[in-house]
Structure formats: structure tokens, C-alpha cells
Design a protein around this motif. Structure first.
Motif, short mmCIF file in Angstrom:
data_model
loop_
_atom_site.label_atom_id
_atom_site.label_comp_id
_atom_site.label_asym_id
_atom_site.label_seq_id
_atom_site.Cartn_x
_atom_site.Cartn_y
_atom_site.Cartn_z
N MET A 1 47.01 37.21 39.21
CA MET A 1 46.77 38.51 38.60
C MET A 1 45.56 38.36 37.68
N THR A 2 45.18 39.58 37.07
CA THR A 2 44.62 39.13 35.86
C THR A 2 43.16 38.98 35.65
N ILE A 3 42.88 38.06 34.72
CA ILE A 3 41.50 37.86 34.32
C ILE A 3 40.69 37.31 35.49
N LYS A 4 41.41 36.93 36.49
CA LYS A 4 40.74 36.32 37.63
C LYS A 4 39.68 37.25 38.24
N ARG A 5 39.98 38.52 38.22
CA ARG A 5 39.02 39.45 38.82
C ARG A 5 37.67 39.34 38.11
N THR A 6 37.77 39.18 36.84
CA THR A 6 36.53 39.01 36.07
C THR A 6 35.86 37.70 36.45
N LEU A 7 36.71 36.73 36.59
CA LEU A 7 36.18 35.39 36.86
C LEU A 7 35.62 35.27 38.25
N HIS A 8 36.10 36.14 39.10
CA HIS A 8 35.63 36.05 40.48
C HIS A 8 34.15 36.28 40.62
N ALA A 10 31.54 35.05 39.13
CA ALA A 10 30.72 33.83 39.27
C ALA A 10 31.03 33.11 40.57
N LEU A 11 32.32 33.07 40.89
CA LEU A 11 32.69 32.38 42.13
C LEU A 11 32.16 33.14 43.34
N THR A 14 28.64 32.46 43.83
CA THR A 14 28.45 31.15 44.45
C THR A 14 28.35 31.28 45.96
N VAL A 105 39.63 29.55 50.43
CA VAL A 105 39.50 30.05 49.05
C VAL A 105 38.06 30.54 48.82
N GLN A 109 36.76 34.37 48.18
CA GLN A 109 36.02 34.72 46.95
C GLN A 109 34.69 35.39 47.27
#
Lengths: 201, 462
Positions: A1-8, A10-11, A14, A105, A109
């Protein structure tokens, strides 16, 4: 969930920036002019497929996009580099499985932010040295610019072994993270986490 | 009538967009400096000083040719004369002691006198005065160049201020989206009772967001201020918005050479020193001219006088001058000597002091320039070094942030570490933009101190 969307972001960047890279079967020449021609062609293909902002995609189109974007990455070499000595301890099947979940993965991403594929790519320099090449580009997105360098290898076809985005090496980042997790929690925990992440899509 | 209505409607169609739309024009640094200096009232004032100095040259030159050339005329009405003696002709009236004014016979009286003086030999006083004036004009021009260089530096800083503030706005705009998203995600974690949620993280992040908003407001205000100054400098009309041509603010990549290079160039090219050199020359020639004034000067003089009144007969006897009807002239050499010895001596002494003052000013200016150069060189060197260290720190922070993002993506992340990395990355990016501005400003100040044109500093491509 979560903050991951924000983190995605940068990924995603990539993987997304691979859009400008040549197709696996495309490159036979080892000179910079040929590499540049391949990069241009690949960039056009990706942009044609991504289309304008707000475009809708079918599942088939998404898969096609994933293939084009990620087809050039040498996941096996990147995975071996990330695992270091652990790679040597794995069986062929275990290595295949690791490469499978790792690439899944990264492929997933790559679809998180399609805007990045619409960005203009400026090629600053392409340096070919035997069977390896370094491509220096700048990705111009909105009002920002991101330096992106690709390390490529030629072994019958050109593949990407590392992408340095905004001065941060992707292969190095994975290696650092995986080594830390393996040393603290063990390889199985890492594999399980990757499986879980791959399962989320 | 229909045609008039149509034209009116067409005018409205054209006028309305013209009144509301704003044209955005990109301005290069060179163009910005050119327009800024053209529109500067201060430079216009300095330019007038140069014109005045040039006028003094013309004035000094004019003293070499007929410095005194005068014409006086007088006009009026006078009565005629009458004599009772019949044995005298009109040109012998002076022999009649009972000659009377004839109040019934009025005539027009005209008299003209011309006089001129041409110096022949002045012991170099006049040519020295011209050379002193020429040197004075040179000094005024160098003073103008110095003012212009100062203004160009301020315009350079203003141009880069716009670029820096625009970069900060970009950074803050990018960060705002991330901050809002993270805040809502933290709040969502709180609502869901997520085990990873730490209340202190949320408090810290809210404080960070408030600080961020404060900083963003400052940057917005600063941008508005800079735009107003830009409009003033460029004398922009309300429908035009000017923006810097380069899209990004990059550090100038001119190599920082050895200090001796800048020092050598400064001693050769600084307009202040060139102005002082001209001032010294002006004082030398001024002293020479003042000394010459103590010596006698040789001149040629010319004078002529003519008067005519029709009702008063001219007397032919040359010893008899009738002021209303005569003609005379003279040409000859003369010597003029100013005998105010004490006054001349004082003026010579004053000129000598002025010369010494100008020579001392050069030493003082050189000391000042060397100190200024050292100061700016140190600043430029330090800012370049700081920029390199900040770049290294940012690269490390980006690696840190990437690690935190990867960890979070795999479920190993820590919210606090991630937020710390995000915050540090933003802080460093802002700091780097400010440092790039400082570095470019320091380099521009160094170039100005070295007498190098600041437009020779490299600019990134638009």
C-alpha cells in the motif's frame, strides 16, 4: 500500500528510461553512429506506442509496452551483480527463478508512470569501446532535466547492464540493497519479499 | 453604416485579446544587459559628464584662435549742426567756435567698433590647456566605463536571480506533490492502525510541511519582486512578460585561473586605473599651463572703428575727430604680462598639489583593486569548492533516497528514514541552486574586479 506509489516514481524512471534503448535484435554495429540510430528508432517506437497524455491502453498494449521497454535489459547480468557471491551458490533453477521475479518487479514498476516515456531525450555522447558502450543522455521532462547514462554490452546483441539515473547507479543500488538484506536476514527473506512484490503487480 | 459596424466589431475582436493576453519574450543575458544599460538614468547622467568634458576640450581649443573678437555697435538719433559762417565748407565746421546744434534737423547715428586679439606665443599655455582638457575627457570616459561595469554586474546578478528563483520554484513545485501525497498516506496509515505508523513521524512531517510552505511563500514573493524589477529595468509594457532565455541555471564553467592572471589584467584594463592615469596626465598639463601663465605672452591685436551720421558733416582734418562721423583702424603686436605674482604662485602650487593628489590616488586605487581582487578570488574559489562538496553530498543523498525507496518497495522500509532522505535531498537541491547563483555572482565580481567583460562568462544553452 502506501507511500510506495510515491516511491515508484524513481523506480519507474529507472525502467522507463529504457524506452530510448535499442531492441535486442537490432544492433550489430559497434560504432556510435549505429548505436545512435538504434536509440532513435527505439525512442520513436516507444513514443508511438505510448501516445499522447491521457491515452487509454488495453492489456495487450500494456504487455507490448513492457516488452519493448524492458526487452533490452540484461536482467541475468544485473541479478548476478546484485547477488554477488550468493549468485554462485544458487542452482540453475534457483537463478532462473530469481531472475524471473526480479525482472517481473522491474517490468511492473516500469508501467507506473507513463509520462516519462513522452519526455524528450537528448543524446550527449555515445562512446563505444569494443563490445561495451556508454550512452550519455539528458531526459527533459516538463521543466526538469535528468541526466541518464546507460552502460551497454554487446554479445551478439546490445543489452543494458546498468542505468545511472541522476548520478545514481541502478545496478549498484540493487546490489547494495540486496547485499544488506541478505547479510541481515538471509537470501530466502529477500526472495520471498521479491515474490510478494512481484505478486502485487 | 453596416461597414462601420463591421469594422467596430472587428476592432473589438482584435482589441480584446490584445488587452488581455501577455506576450512572453525570452531575453538573453547580453540583450538584458544591453537594454538595462540603455534604459539606465544613472548611466545617462554619467554620459552627460562625458559630454561636458568633451565640451571643455572645444572650449580650450577655441582659446587658440581669436580668443577675443568683439564687435560693438551703437545707434540713435542726433541733431545736425549749423554754422552762420558762409566762408567755411562743411568739412571745415570745426573752425567755427560758434557752431550750434540744429534741433530741427535730426539724423540717424550709427557707430561700430571691432577689436580682436590673436595669441602668437604663450609658452605652451594654450596647447597644454587643450591636452589637459583632452586628458580630462579621457578620465570622464573611463569613469563612465567604470559605472557601466558596475551596472552590468548588478544586471548580471538580477538576471541570475530570476533564473535561481525559477529553479527554486520548480523544485518546490515538484516537492509539493510528493509532500502532499506522503502526508495523506501517513494519515491513511494512522486511520488504518498500521503497525509501521509512528505518530511522531506524522508530527515531524507536518512541521516540515509548514516550513516548506513558508519557504515556498518566500520564493513566490521573491519571484514577484524580481519580475517587477525586470519590468522596470526593461521598461516592459504591461502586455509583455520577459523571462531569461536559458531554461536552467548552471554554474559558469570558466576555469578559475591563477590570481596573477586577474591581477595583471586588472592593472592593464580596469577603467578606474585608466581614469586615474588620464587624471594624472590632465594634472601634469594643467600644471604646465599654469606655469606658462607666469610668463609674458605675445599677441597680435586688431581694432577698427567707424561712425556715420548723415546730418553731421565729416571733418577731413585727421587731427579732428568727430565722434559721430569718422573711420579709424589699427593692427599691431602686443605683450601681455600678468603681474599678479602671488596669485599665479598660488595657482601653480594648487596645480602641483592636484598632480600629487592624482598620483597618490593611483597608489590608493591599486591597493584597493589588489585587495578587492584577492577578496573576490577567494570568494569564487570557495564557492566553487562548496559547490563541488554540495554536489557530492547531493549524490550521496540521492543514493540514500534510492535505497530508502527500494527498501520501502520491498517492505523493509522505515518511514522516518525515508522522510529524512526526502527532506535532506530537497534541502540540498535548494542549497545547490543558491550556491550556483553565489558562484556565478562571485565569478562575475571577480571578472569585473579584473577588468574583464562579464559577458565573457559562459552561459548554459537555452
Amino acid at each position: 500500500m502506501t507511500i510506495k506509489r510515491t516511491l515508484h516514481l524513481a523506480l519507474t524512471a529507472t525502467v522507463a528510461l529504457l524506452a530510448a534503448l535499442p531492441a535486442p535484435a537490432a544492433a550489430q554495429q559497434q560504432d556510435s553512429a549505429a548505436v545512435r540510430a538504434l536509440l532513435d528508432q527505439r525512442d520513436r517506437e516507444i513514443k508511438d506506442l505510448v501516445g499522447p497524455e491521457g491515452a487509454e491502453y488495453t492489456e495487450a498494449q500494456r504487455e507490448q509496452l513492457k516488452d519493448i521497454i524492458n526487452g533490452i535489459i540484461d536482467y541475468r547480468s544485473m541479478a548476478a551483480y546484485a547477488l554477488q557471491q550468493t549468485w554462485d551458490t544458487l542452482s540453475v533453477e534457483e537463478r532462473d527463478e530469481f531472475v524471473e521475479v526480479f525482472s517481473t518487479v522491474v517490468r511492473d514498476q516500469s508501467m507506473n508512470n507513463l509520462d516519462i516515456y513522452r519526455a524528450r531525450v537528448e543524446y550527449l555522447a555515445i562512446r563505444v569501446n569494443g563490445d561495451s558502450a556508454r550512452v550519455h543522455t539528458t531526459v527533459m521532462q516538463d521543466a526538469s532535466r535528468i541526466p541518464v547514462h546507460y552502460d551497454m554490452n554487446y554479445d551478439g546483441e546490445w543489452t543494458v547492464t546498468d542505468i545511472v539515473i541522476d548520478d545514481v547507479s541502478t545496478a549498484e543500488s540493487y546490489r547494495s540493497q540486496y547485499q544488506r538484506i541478505i547479510s541481515q536476514r538471509g537470501y530466502q527473506v529477500l526472495l520471498e519479499a521479491l515474490r510478494k512484490r512481484a505478486g502485487r503487480g | 453604416m453596416q461597414l462601420r459596424f463591421l469594422l467596430f466589431a472587428l476592432l473589438l475582436c482584435v482589441a480584446v485579446p490584445a488587452a488581455t493576453a501577455q506576450d512572453t519574450l525570452s531575453v538573453s543575458l547580453q540583450e538584458f544587459i544591453r537594454q538595462g544599460t540603455e534604459n539606465s538614468g544613472q548611466l545617462e547622467f554619467e554620459q552627460e559628464k562625458v559630454r561636458l568634458a568633451n565640451n571643455r576640450i572645444d572650449q580650450a581649443r577655441s582659446q587658440r584662435y581669436l580668443p577675443r573678437f568683439e564687435l560693438n555697435t551703437q545707434h540713435g538719433v542726433v541733431p545736425g549742426v549749423k554754422s552762420d559762417r558762409t566762408d567755411l565748407s562743411e568739412n571745415e565746421y570745426y573752425l567755427d567756435p560758434n557752431l550750434d546744434n540744429d534741433w530741427e534737423n535730426w539724423g540717424l547715428y550709427t557707430r561700430a567698433e571691432v577689436s580682436a586679439v590673436q595669441p602668437v606665443f604663450t609658452w605652451g599655455a594654450l596647447s597644454s590647456a587643450v591636452k589637459a582638457a583632452e586628458a580630462g575627457a579621457d578620465a570622464a570616459r573611463h569613469e563612465f566605463d567604470s559605472r557601466q561595469a558596475g551596472l552590468e554586474l548588478r544586471l548580471y546578478e538580477l538576471y541570475h536571480s530570476y533564473m535561481m528563483t525559477r529553479e527554486l520554484q520548480r523544485l518546490l513545485d515538484e516537492a509539493r506533490g510528493r509532500i502532499e501525497e506522503i502526508t495523506s498516506q501517513l494519515e491513511q496509515m494512522q486511520e488504518e492502525g498500521n503497525q509501521d505508523f509512528d505518530q511522531s513521524d506524522l508530527f515531524k512531517f507536518r512541521v516540515f510541511r509548514s516550513e516548506f510552505d513558508m519557504r515556498a511563500a518566500e520564493v513566490r514573493e521573491n519571484m514577484d519582486y524580481i519580475r517587477r524589477i525586470w519590468n522596470y529595468v526593461l521598461q516592459a509594457d504591461p502586455g509583455t512578460v520577459y523571462v531569461p532565455e536559458p531554461q536552467f541555471l548552471d554554474p559558469v564553467n570558466n576555469v578559475l585561473r591563477e590570481l596573477s592572471y586577474y591581477r595583471g589584467n586588472a592593472l592593464k584594463s580596469r577603467p578606474e586605473l585608466q581614469g586615474i592615469d588620464s587624471g594624472i596626465r590632465a594634472a601634469e598639463f594643467g600644471l604646465k599651463a599654469t606655469r606658462s601663465q607666469a610668463l609674458p605672452t605675445l599677441f597680435v591685436g586688431l581694432s577698427g572703428s567707424y561712425a556715420n551720421t548723415p546730418n553731421r558733416p565729416r571733418q577731413s582734418n585727421p587731427f579732428i575727430i568727430n565722434n559721430t562721423n569718422y573711420a579709424t583702424g589699427a593692427l599691431g603686436f602686443g605683450i601681455r604680462q600678468n603681474l599678479d605674482i602671488f596669485g599665479i604662485s598660488t595657482r601653480i602650487e594648487r596645480s602641483r598639489i592636484q598632480l600629487e593628489q592624482a598620483q597618490d590616488a593611483r597608489s590608493a586605487a591599486m591597493d584597493g583593486i589588489v585587495l578587492e581582487l584577492n577578496d573576490h578570488y577567494k570568494n569564487a574559489s570557495l564557492s566553487r569548492s562548496r559547490l563541488e562538496r554540495l554536489d557530492e553530498a547531493l549524490t550521496t543523498t540521492k543514493e540514500w533516497l534510492r535505497q530508502e525507496q527500494l527498501d520501502y518497495d520491498l517492505g523493509f522500509g522505515d518511514t522516518k528514514d525515508l522522510l529524512d532522505a526526502l527532506r535532506k535531498e530537497l534541502e540540498l537541491r535548494v542549497q545547490i541552486e543558491r550556491e550556483v547563483f553565489e558562484h556565478n555572482k562571485n565569478m562575475a565580481e571577480l571578472f569585473k574586479a579584473a577588468g574583464l567583460p562579464i559577458t565573457h562568462l559562459s552561459m548554459n544553452q537555452p
